[in-house]
Design a protein around this motif. Structure first.
Motif, PDB file in Angstrom:
ATOM      1  N   MET A  45       0.952  -1.040  -0.002  1.00  0.00           N
ATOM      2  CA  MET A  45       0.133   0.044   0.019  1.00  0.00           C
ATOM      3  C   MET A  45       0.757   1.317   0.011  1.00  0.00           C
ATOM      4  O   MET A  45       1.821   1.519  -0.845  1.00  0.00           O
ATOM      5  CB  MET A  45      -1.011  -0.232   1.127  1.00  0.00           C
ATOM      6  N   ASP A  46       0.780   2.026   1.087  1.00  0.00           N
ATOM      7  CA  ASP A  46       1.441   3.364   0.940  1.00  0.00           C
ATOM      8  C   ASP A  46       3.096   3.166   1.520  1.00  0.00           C
ATOM      9  O   ASP A  46       3.867   4.015   1.213  1.00  0.00           O
ATOM     10  CB  ASP A  46       0.925   4.414   2.299  1.00  0.00           C
ATOM     11  N   LEU A  90       1.067   8.540  -5.327  1.00  0.00           N
ATOM     12  CA  LEU A  90       0.608   7.404  -5.148  1.00  0.00           C
ATOM     13  C   LEU A  90       0.570   6.685  -3.603  1.00  0.00           C
ATOM     14  O   LEU A  90      -0.385   6.119  -3.287  1.00  0.00           O
ATOM     15  CB  LEU A  90       1.474   6.401  -5.822  1.00  0.00           C
ATOM     16  N   THR A  91       1.562   7.239  -2.687  1.00  0.00           N
ATOM     17  CA  THR A  91       1.547   7.011  -1.516  1.00  0.00           C
ATOM     18  C   THR A  91       0.393   7.214  -0.767  1.00  0.00           C
ATOM     19  O   THR A  91      -0.152   6.517   0.143  1.00  0.00           O
ATOM     20  CB  THR A  91       2.781   7.390  -0.789  1.00  0.00           C
ATOM     21  N   ALA A 149       3.612   1.803  -6.078  1.00  0.00           N
ATOM     22  CA  ALA A 149       3.453   2.756  -5.114  1.00  0.00           C
ATOM     23  C   ALA A 149       4.358   2.500  -3.820  1.00  0.00           C
ATOM     24  O   ALA A 149       5.044   3.565  -3.582  1.00  0.00           O
ATOM     25  CB  ALA A 149       1.988   2.776  -4.494  1.00  0.00           C
ATOM     26  N   LEU A 178      -2.650   8.005  -2.267  1.00  0.00           N
ATOM     27  CA  LEU A 178      -3.853   7.201  -2.502  1.00  0.00           C
ATOM     28  C   LEU A 178      -3.777   6.006  -2.173  1.00  0.00           C
ATOM     29  O   LEU A 178      -5.053   5.501  -1.679  1.00  0.00           O
ATOM     30  CB  LEU A 178      -3.890   7.049  -4.194  1.00  0.00           C
ATOM     31  N   ASN A 179      -2.804   5.426  -1.616  1.00  0.00           N
ATOM     32  CA  ASN A 179      -2.740   4.136  -1.054  1.00  0.00           C
ATOM     33  C   ASN A 179      -2.588   4.006   0.586  1.00  0.00           C
ATOM     34  O   ASN A 179      -2.177   3.050   1.060  1.00  0.00           O
ATOM     35  CB  ASN A 179      -1.407   2.972  -1.543  1.00  0.00           C
ATOM     36  N   SER A 180      -2.915   5.138   1.202  1.00  0.00           N
ATOM     37  CA  SER A 180      -2.539   5.486   2.552  1.00  0.00           C
ATOM     38  C   SER A 180      -3.594   4.282   3.226  1.00  0.00           C
ATOM     39  O   SER A 180      -4.274   3.901   3.004  1.00  0.00           O
ATOM     40  CB  SER A 180      -3.216   6.592   3.072  1.00  0.00           C
ATOM     41  N   CYS A 181      -2.501   3.753   4.277  1.00  0.00           N
ATOM     42  CA  CYS A 181      -3.231   2.584   5.099  1.00  0.00           C
ATOM     43  C   CYS A 181      -4.039   3.261   6.018  1.00  0.00           C
ATOM     44  O   CYS A 181      -4.627   2.373   6.952  1.00  0.00           O
ATOM     45  CB  CYS A 181      -2.203   1.496   5.514  1.00  0.00           C
ATOM     46  N   ASN A 232      -8.558   6.150  -3.854  1.00  0.00           N
ATOM     47  CA  ASN A 232      -7.960   5.200  -4.798  1.00  0.00           C
ATOM     48  C   ASN A 232      -8.932   4.426  -5.699  1.00  0.00           C
ATOM     49  O   ASN A 232     -10.269   4.491  -5.156  1.00  0.00           O
ATOM     50  CB  ASN A 232      -7.215   4.148  -3.813  1.00  0.00           C
ATOM     51  N   THR A 251       7.638   5.004  -2.658  1.00  0.00           N
ATOM     52  CA  THR A 251       7.578   5.555  -1.564  1.00  0.00           C
ATOM     53  C   THR A 251       8.995   5.232  -0.813  1.00  0.00           C
ATOM     54  O   THR A 251       9.649   6.145  -0.301  1.00  0.00           O
ATOM     55  CB  THR A 251       6.662   5.013  -0.489  1.00  0.00           C
TER      56      THR A 251
END
Lengths: 249, 249, 249, 249, 249, 249, 249, 249
Positions: A176-177, H212-213, A209, H215-218, F226, A213
């Motif tokens: 994920m992030d 991207l980080t 992604a 958008l993909n935040s956990c 997302n 990061t």
């Protein structure tokens, strides 16, 4: 082949117990036509040739395993899916098959100095974490699993911090992030090896992604491995631990 | 701030030589509104806060440098272009400006145990290599430059191999095909940190090509840094050397 | 159709043994509605029309093969999966099916002057290597397989170097880091055709990583083919060998 | 260094006319710290070391040129912008500077057997075409320019076809849709080397569009070079012509 | 709903043969909760609402088809896979299912003025070509298939040129290098609609390669559709033919 | 755990009804080795820990659900495919399984103030819309579905506008061109959360096309989630509604 | 050259007023070495050869303009920056230079039947819109500008709708979200040609965002041009109008 | 125009103080040919039309500002570089120019209820942060800057946490790894709007990495804006605050 094995091999040759062709093959590599087994990688790199099983057939794997098991020391094949794994486990009972890690291994009894923390951010990262863990163990070092400590619940990291600080190298696995290595890297002074995983919603793009990061981590001195490459992270950790051990020799 | 400095600071406080506000600021960070200087990073991470100069004005850099130079120990600012560099050099004569590396630095006298090889594949990779070299040196370790040893003339690598094997960590910098770390990684057992550079023809895409090459290196256990990030590679090497030194404490 | 076949065809027409419509069709192409078979490609390009089987049905392949087998000379269909392959092999016993290469072929007896080395970096690249090998052979040239010689064990390349230097054109196939062509290209003077494969961990991105490596090779004069395109590499080699043969005519 | 030069060098050494250090340096490479000049590349690869001038300073170029001009034979530096070019031309009058090709060269008198057609699709592709043309000429082969023959006016190709067919290797340079190599490849049997250029509207993406077109060419056996890499295409052509010449030795 | 149907509907309402709710629904759209059927699209856009079947269940398709079949005129559903197609064909015998085109259609008897050439470069492009062909036919225009005329055998294009020039709009479908529209666009003056397909080796990237080729076509005035979108190309052609027909009204 | 639950927990501890270990676990997280359940996320973030089911086994899901169901309040697991869903539904009858939304949920009786419009552009976006709808409902807010209102039939938006304007937050879900949020954002003043979906023809690239459209929306103040992340959109809406509710406390 | 000009040319030849070489050159193309001017493109494609000025020098442009101005009819050069434009305008006073459109043109007096609407979404799209407008006008058709009608203020579209519906072809230009063609395409039945522009914030990626939006438009039958290619859109419109005119011949 | 202004306008019209043309223009938009000013956006969206200055000339900006300044209420132009800014500031002294934020603004006296935290991770993110801050202020809300609190020094976040929790909406701006929103989102319950910036080393790719980080935040429920779009983040915050205010009306 390590230095001890090499010495023993040369003495056997001198004593006429092995023919010269065998010696040359052992010193260089064995040619199975579809694969050339690199017997003295251990001498050069500090770890033996390890089998990447992804696209190899059971037949090919069998041929290579037969040769490698002739040598002493640890043996490891990665990316062995369940079907291949149980088949080969049946044929080679001395190997241990780990379903989650997808590894087939003969462990070494020799224990070396050094401990690797294997952290992961979420439950879905477990296969990558287990692959790293098995690799570290097979090659003789200790590994400490620290799982499901993602940055969205930062108190879980605090709770694990002392355990992390007690290790010599930290492998940090996240999808994920991919933010976990940045947070860890800012809290500790050990070498940090970040591994992105292919887990996540659409715009994770199969691991791009978290890979980006980690490459852009604002914590300095974080190194990065390929997506899902738990095995590579373990070997990078072992290169470091081997070097640390040279400092005390 | 390292442990020795911390002890000295606390003793000064006890002896009423510094006020409590100053102590707190030194223990945490100083707030310049546009920047918060992290004084105890050295305690946490093993190296002090280092200035990333890319988008900072001369005014901002001056303010931060004034604070950092108050402390003892090494000081380093990276990505300082020539115009800013000569201006700041004039204002802070205790700093050394390196045009090729684009660094502004106060070196430490303290020498630590450990040597880093800084290899690069071509002449165009020199700015990245020099940034790594300066960073390693400023923070107290030895660095050996091994330049222009690309894989297209593999005998040049052979000639340098003994020198490489004598180092504790190897930084390998390459643009274009980025193939050098794969070759080096297969020949030695030390930790290898690969750095892609943005040098090359069209389809190098500003460093994406060598970045991908290095992430996919078929030599196992190679770790990778961001494009052109010589500084980050140096810090990764220092994290490893610091850990090696802990083995002999 | 080559020059000899053309002459024979025209003489048959003059002797009234074939009608004019047949002659025109043979001289241009045959229209099966869903496909137009290009009979005089051999005259123009030096190799006959070859069938790309990927998305063609067994029915379509049958229709095209019937027409092509009417002509003399080599016949080749690529990307024929096992299911289609064994079905068509049963219907056309004069064809040879190669499971690994996924090819269906009628070999030519005519042997032409020239040898192609087909190198690959790892066991997983074998299907692409075999496709190249079969294509070179079907069209009448010699091919030498040199497999599993990746750059991570560079002594394996040294061992094969003499064999490589004895060939006229070198096809170098590699996935992952795609570094092999750079090393080979710096060691020899022959034409080198690099083929990336889609093998590897996440950030290989289905072959993009080795493709970019090869396009950016720091060994000069390396040419590149599409991902997994062993067939195309073979034809590029044949264009070169045909030209070499013209030098001795 | 070619075979003749090597023999002469060894005889001079035997006759005590050059010291052993000089011999070793000539046989391997000269170390200028920032660059290692590869003197025996010609022996290995069939062409001498050529300077890639993009990121080199006038100072660095001067140092390298001084060494290379000491040897006999052709000398070539590419990607030399106007400012550097006229400065170096003034210092080294024996070099020829070509503004359009951005090359600095000392031509060889020796003429070798073989002709390269250098085709381009549009006027904007000229710098790449000229770089290829100069490189072919400097290294002793003939080059025929065939410019502005894009596929949107296919009769222009027809008019040039006989001229093209008379050449031994065809370099085809195109930006935008990059369609020209597909058309040419379907009309001739010679080796075709396709070079994409970075010319065009938005979605050409600096050459990605024609690069992909060429990699996916439906004419079989087309090989591809990096974007704008006229130099590399010339060397690929020369590898082929050298091999052709070996057929008549 | 076209103008004639609208007039008839309003007269029925005036004559109290349909209730006002029905009229409103017919004039705007019908709400099935999961879908809102747009009955007067024909009035606005010149073609009726057409069903995109990709992610719709048989249940959803049934509901929508029931409503649309209540109206007069053509009915079309695209992207109907075989399983759904044969199921729905059984339930709605008035519909025709085309396996290759993956369409389910009720054709109109009304024939309109205008002919569309549907060209494709290779056999693998047939599903896209057939989808375009069916769409043009269902909506009342004539369509001429011209298949397997790729640029690698340019004489096949010459043979078809007269047939192409006799059509009013040209749809050109191609995968791989996508070069066909550039060649066609340079030879004729009619509107050309280019459609990339997802067919091909690795670096075709599911149609990105031909898409970029077509967007960058050096033949001027070529328009482009989404990858594999034969349906959209047909509607673009119909927008043009409808406009042409307005010129003669 | 919300504030009320926390108070009750502390009182139970004081009254010796739960041991201190249990209290600590409840206050922080429970460690199941492969997962650490974050019990006080509700206190920090305003919503409880929710299970992302994508890569979790039925065994792992069972273990986590057992723990979470011990607490009061809503329970939600997303991305539960049919096979896992029906299995777990059988084991935990208090959970409701929604096939379309792929959710397993225990709803809360507590109703909170605030309404979320869940709009989608096409029938294929329904799974994402339903996931958002279920999430909003499970956590106690009202959700209004407004489906199949794409911009190609803009009168359908007009018809729904009053209903939309009556809601407090608008979630807008669209694939393909992703244009709906731009149109909605220009018509209303409420917060708009845009969600791209992976539905569409080739060049939608699994949702990249609508993602970019939404990030570049020319209607100002549109926020983006997302790809396919209906769940995340619901939580973003709930963060807003929780904040709105704080304004009336 | 159009049909009338061709007839006149042939009669002059017959009457010995022009030599045969001149006739051949006029019938095919003129070779200026760096460019081959295509005189009979008008015969083939319905519009004359037009100069793409981006990478051409003033010298090259002068040479080509001299040749083209010898012919009758419209002359157009696009992508002429201010510096080149004013210089050439001084040398060729019969040409008109448009700073915003970056065009240099000689208009034709002949007016043809057909009107093109040139819409754009924002003020920043004006250069692309003006390029389209000038091209349509130079080649003899009418063009109606309809500017700054983005979807964020949809009432502005409503106000312009009648004007749009009165045109024969609609060019719709938009950057950022590129949503305008989807809305327009759903409201009208004419051919719609969408042109993305490179205007916008970061994630517009130089026009990729609106390009993808347009390719994925949910309004059916929208065709798309390259980024910023106003010129190409105009030629596509002219191909359509020429075809419409053939319907009334 | 807000409701109060509208009422006043209508009363003036009724009292014959403004002509009907003026009323219509004020109610819809004013057409300056190159721009259509949208006067009633405030009524629809809750904020007035704001000028995006990037590609507008000083002349165009002057024309638009003259019209907007005629109205009451706040006026804002963004992306005004220094040269344009100081020129326009001189002509419109009632505007305030902010060099760092690149904004030109007339502030409103009216203060609305709601506070926005504007956080950024590093000094290089300041221009984006300041743009957000100015926009929030100009439109009447309070904004609290919290700068340089990146995740590599997580104690800096802890120190700011109380200040953050006191705000109603949190804008979090970060470049490089973009990890800050994930950490913040896991610690608080307010709405979080994440903004990636284009700052960083090579593989940040101009902001793609942090985009991207985010958008993909956990951390769940984080919304994302376009790269460097501080202005858009401010408007998203204002949409939320306006909605919060409606809860207390």
């Amino acid at each position: 082949m390590d230095t001890k094995q090499l010495q023993s091999l040369l003495e056997q040759f001198k004593a006429n117990r092995i023919p010269i062709e065998e010696l040359i093959s052992q010193l260089t590599y064995q040619d199975l036509h579809f694969a050339k087994i690199d017997h003295h990688r251990n001498l050069r790199c500090g770890f033996p040739e390890i089998i990447y099983g992804e696209n190899k057939s059971v037949h090919q794997l069998t041929k290579i395993l037969e040769k490698l098991l002739n040598n002493e020391g640890p043996v490891l094949a990665t990316r062995i899916n369940e079907k291949k794994g149980f088949k080969l486990k049946a044929d080679f009972p001395e190997l241990e098959y780990n379903v989650l890690a997808r590894t087939l291994a003969r462990y070494t009894d020799e224990k070396k100095l050094g401990t690797v923390a294997v952290m992961c951010a979420g439950t879905s990262d477990l296969p990558v974490a287990e692959e790293a863990l098995v690799t570290v163990n097979v090659l003789g070092f200790e590994a400490i699993p620290i799982y499901d400590v993602g940055v969205a619940g930062i108190h879980r990291i605090g709770a694990a911090l002392e355990k992390i600080k007690a290790c010599d190298v930290i492998i940090v696995i996240a999808g994920m992030d991919g933010a976990l290595p940045s947070v860890i890297g800012g809290l500790i002074s050990q070498p940090v090896i970040a591994v992105p995983t292919s887990v996540g919603y659409g715009a994770a793009f199969g691991g791009i992604a978290p890979l980006l990061t980690m490459l852009n981590s604002c914590a300095s001195g974080i190194t990065v491995m390929n997506i899902d490459n738990g095995f590579g992270a373990a070997l990078a950790a072992i290169r470091i631990l081997n070097q640390c051990n040279r400092f005390i020799q």
